[in-house]
Design a protein around this motif. Structure first.
Motif, PDB file in Angstrom:
ATOM      1  N   ALA A   1       0.830  -1.209   0.000  1.00  0.00           N
ATOM      2  CA  ALA A   1       0.000   0.000   0.000  1.00  0.00           C
ATOM      3  C   ALA A   1       0.864   1.258   0.000  1.00  0.00           C
ATOM      4  O   ALA A   1       0.612   2.194  -0.761  1.00  0.00           O
ATOM      5  CB  ALA A   1      -0.937  -0.004   1.208  1.00  0.00           C
ATOM      6  N   VAL A   2       1.909   1.280   0.827  1.00  0.00           N
ATOM      7  CA  VAL A   2       2.795   2.446   0.903  1.00  0.00           C
ATOM      8  C   VAL A   2       3.579   2.593  -0.397  1.00  0.00           C
ATOM      9  O   VAL A   2       3.687   3.690  -0.954  1.00  0.00           O
ATOM     10  CB  VAL A   2       3.742   2.349   2.121  1.00  0.00           C
ATOM     11  CG1 VAL A   2       4.750   3.486   2.118  1.00  0.00           C
ATOM     12  CG2 VAL A   2       2.938   2.341   3.417  1.00  0.00           C
ATOM     13  N   ARG A   3       4.100   1.490  -0.898  1.00  0.00           N
ATOM     14  CA  ARG A   3       4.890   1.530  -2.136  1.00  0.00           C
ATOM     15  C   ARG A   3       4.028   1.999  -3.309  1.00  0.00           C
ATOM     16  O   ARG A   3       4.449   2.833  -4.099  1.00  0.00           O
ATOM     17  CB  ARG A   3       5.509   0.165  -2.419  1.00  0.00           C
ATOM     18  CG  ARG A   3       6.419   0.208  -3.623  1.00  0.00           C
ATOM     19  CD  ARG A   3       7.290  -0.993  -3.823  1.00  0.00           C
ATOM     20  NE  ARG A   3       6.739  -2.259  -3.414  1.00  0.00           N
ATOM     21  CZ  ARG A   3       7.475  -3.348  -3.225  1.00  0.00           C
ATOM     22  NH1 ARG A   3       8.777  -3.314  -3.397  1.00  0.00           N
ATOM     23  NH2 ARG A   3       6.919  -4.476  -2.868  1.00  0.00           N
TER      24      ARG A   3
ATOM     25  N   LEU B   1       1.041   4.038   8.580  1.00  0.00           N
ATOM     26  CA  LEU B   1       1.980   5.084   8.190  1.00  0.00           C
ATOM     27  C   LEU B   1       1.285   6.042   7.242  1.00  0.00           C
ATOM     28  O   LEU B   1       0.657   5.617   6.273  1.00  0.00           O
ATOM     29  CB  LEU B   1       3.202   4.467   7.493  1.00  0.00           C
ATOM     30  CG  LEU B   1       4.183   5.421   6.813  1.00  0.00           C
ATOM     31  CD1 LEU B   1       4.808   6.404   7.796  1.00  0.00           C
ATOM     32  CD2 LEU B   1       5.258   4.624   6.077  1.00  0.00           C
ATOM     33  N   SER B   2       1.404   7.334   7.523  1.00  0.00           N
ATOM     34  CA  SER B   2       0.915   8.365   6.620  1.00  0.00           C
ATOM     35  C   SER B   2       2.117   9.137   6.085  1.00  0.00           C
ATOM     36  O   SER B   2       3.014   9.513   6.841  1.00  0.00           O
ATOM     37  CB  SER B   2      -0.025   9.330   7.349  1.00  0.00           C
ATOM     38  OG  SER B   2      -0.411  10.382   6.480  1.00  0.00           O
ATOM     39  N   ILE B   3       2.128   9.343   4.775  1.00  0.00           N
ATOM     40  CA  ILE B   3       3.135  10.176   4.131  1.00  0.00           C
ATOM     41  C   ILE B   3       2.382  11.280   3.404  1.00  0.00           C
ATOM     42  O   ILE B   3       1.492  10.997   2.589  1.00  0.00           O
ATOM     43  CB  ILE B   3       3.997   9.368   3.143  1.00  0.00           C
ATOM     44  CG1 ILE B   3       4.727   8.238   3.879  1.00  0.00           C
ATOM     45  CG2 ILE B   3       4.990  10.284   2.426  1.00  0.00           C
ATOM     46  CD1 ILE B   3       5.510   7.301   2.975  1.00  0.00           C
TER      47      ILE B   3
ATOM     48  N   ALA C   1       6.528  12.599  19.895  1.00  0.00           N
ATOM     49  CA  ALA C   1       6.750  11.671  18.787  1.00  0.00           C
ATOM     50  C   ALA C   1       5.466  11.197  18.111  1.00  0.00           C
ATOM     51  O   ALA C   1       5.525  10.519  17.090  1.00  0.00           O
ATOM     52  CB  ALA C   1       7.567  10.472  19.272  1.00  0.00           C
ATOM     53  N   ASP C   2       4.301  11.570  18.642  1.00  0.00           N
ATOM     54  CA  ASP C   2       3.039  11.231  17.979  1.00  0.00           C
ATOM     55  C   ASP C   2       2.776  12.119  16.770  1.00  0.00           C
ATOM     56  O   ASP C   2       1.991  11.759  15.898  1.00  0.00           O
ATOM     57  CB  ASP C   2       1.869  11.383  18.947  1.00  0.00           C
ATOM     58  CG  ASP C   2       1.829  10.289  20.000  1.00  0.00           C
ATOM     59  OD1 ASP C   2       2.678   9.393  19.967  1.00  0.00           O
ATOM     60  OD2 ASP C   2       0.940  10.338  20.865  1.00  0.00           O
ATOM     61  N   CYS C   3       3.401  13.273  16.732  1.00  0.00           N
ATOM     62  CA  CYS C   3       3.193  14.233  15.640  1.00  0.00           C
ATOM     63  C   CYS C   3       4.106  13.910  14.465  1.00  0.00           C
ATOM     64  O   CYS C   3       5.140  13.269  14.622  1.00  0.00           O
ATOM     65  CB  CYS C   3       3.476  15.652  16.136  1.00  0.00           C
ATOM     66  SG  CYS C   3       2.277  16.213  17.366  1.00  0.00           S
ATOM     67  N   PRO C   4       3.739  14.386  13.269  1.00  0.00           N
ATOM     68  CA  PRO C   4       4.549  14.071  12.087  1.00  0.00           C
ATOM     69  C   PRO C   4       5.959  14.652  12.145  1.00  0.00           C
ATOM     70  O   PRO C   4       6.203  15.671  12.783  1.00  0.00           O
ATOM     71  CB  PRO C   4       3.762  14.702  10.938  1.00  0.00           C
ATOM     72  CG  PRO C   4       2.760  15.589  11.550  1.00  0.00           C
ATOM     73  CD  PRO C   4       2.579  15.192  12.959  1.00  0.00           C
TER      74      PRO C   4
ATOM     75  N   LEU D   1       6.009  12.509   7.606  1.00  0.00           N
ATOM     76  CA  LEU D   1       5.833  11.096   7.911  1.00  0.00           C
ATOM     77  C   LEU D   1       5.276  10.965   9.318  1.00  0.00           C
ATOM     78  O   LEU D   1       5.753  11.638  10.240  1.00  0.00           O
ATOM     79  CB  LEU D   1       7.178  10.364   7.835  1.00  0.00           C
ATOM     80  CG  LEU D   1       7.842  10.467   6.471  1.00  0.00           C
ATOM     81  CD1 LEU D   1       9.055  11.352   6.555  1.00  0.00           C
ATOM     82  CD2 LEU D   1       8.191   9.115   5.962  1.00  0.00           C
ATOM     83  N   CYS D   2       4.273  10.101   9.449  1.00  0.00           N
ATOM     84  CA  CYS D   2       3.680   9.912  10.770  1.00  0.00           C
ATOM     85  C   CYS D   2       3.198   8.477  10.920  1.00  0.00           C
ATOM     86  O   CYS D   2       2.365   8.003  10.148  1.00  0.00           O
ATOM     87  CB  CYS D   2       2.518  10.886  10.961  1.00  0.00           C
ATOM     88  SG  CYS D   2       1.913  10.955  12.664  1.00  0.00           S
ATOM     89  N   HIS D   3       3.742   7.801  11.909  1.00  0.00           N
ATOM     90  CA  HIS D   3       3.297   6.450  12.247  1.00  0.00           C
ATOM     91  C   HIS D   3       2.200   6.544  13.300  1.00  0.00           C
ATOM     92  O   HIS D   3       2.238   7.403  14.179  1.00  0.00           O
ATOM     93  CB  HIS D   3       4.465   5.624  12.801  1.00  0.00           C
ATOM     94  CG  HIS D   3       5.452   5.269  11.753  1.00  0.00           C
ATOM     95  ND1 HIS D   3       6.531   6.060  11.453  1.00  0.00           N
ATOM     96  CD2 HIS D   3       5.525   4.208  10.918  1.00  0.00           C
ATOM     97  CE1 HIS D   3       7.239   5.498  10.490  1.00  0.00           C
ATOM     98  NE2 HIS D   3       6.648   4.369  10.151  1.00  0.00           N
TER      99      HIS D   3
END
Length: 169
Positions: free
Chosen positions: A16-18, A72-74, A49-52, A64-66
């Protein structure tokens, strides 16, 4: 989170990310890291560390945010790191954007050679199995934005052997 422009689209898994980000991530190669921004608390300077994590490569901004155990959101050129963070739910702390981080500072001004997706594949049972990290490789050094099990982590140096590297080009 009250972050101006942050509208995450969380994806799960390597494919999905790729599929969504391969081309744009690969095109970052050859650009210089010109800046970065993290959210820190004004009161004590601690990284939230919760923020992007926002990286700027010669005017192309990637955030980038896990989240959760495997999401994962990019994002691309959306977050305004000059805007005040509003609608904060923890009244005892004041969040603010910062360009101070001892792990990332040495990379500013360096040319990015390659971006890879890393997939965590340990030999034994592991809650993080299958999580995705994004690795940024420069001449003789590299850093990764990884899933710290519901938050971001930043790792510098050699990649752990349980990561499987997936090149984008």
């Amino acid at each position: 989170m009250g972050i101006s422009g942050f509208e995450p689209t969380f994806l799960v898994g390597l494919e999905a990310v790729r599929e969504k980000h391969r081309t744009r991530l690969a095109k970052l190669g050859g650009r210089r890291l010109t800046g970065f921004a993290l959210v820190r608390f004004v009161e004590d300077g601690e990284w939230f560390a919760d923020c992007p994590v926002v990286l700027d490569f010669d005017g192309v901004q990637v955030d980038l945010c896990h989240w959760k155990l495997d999401e994962l959101s990019i994002g691309w050129n959306t977050i305004d790191t000059t805007a005040v963070i509003t609608d904060w739910e923890w009244a005892e702390f004041t969040p603010a954007w910062s360009s101070v981080d001892e792990r990332l500072e040495p990379f500013v001004g360096r040319e990015l050679r390659e971006v890879c997706l890393l997939e965590w594949r340990p030999s034994g049972l592991d809650l993080a199995d299958g999580t995705i990290a994004v690795e940024f490789t420069f001449d003789a050094c590299r850093f990764r934005i990884c899933n710290g099990l519901d938050e971001n982590t930043i790792e510098v140096g050699d990649t752990h052997p349980d990561f499987v590297r997936h090149r984008l080009g």
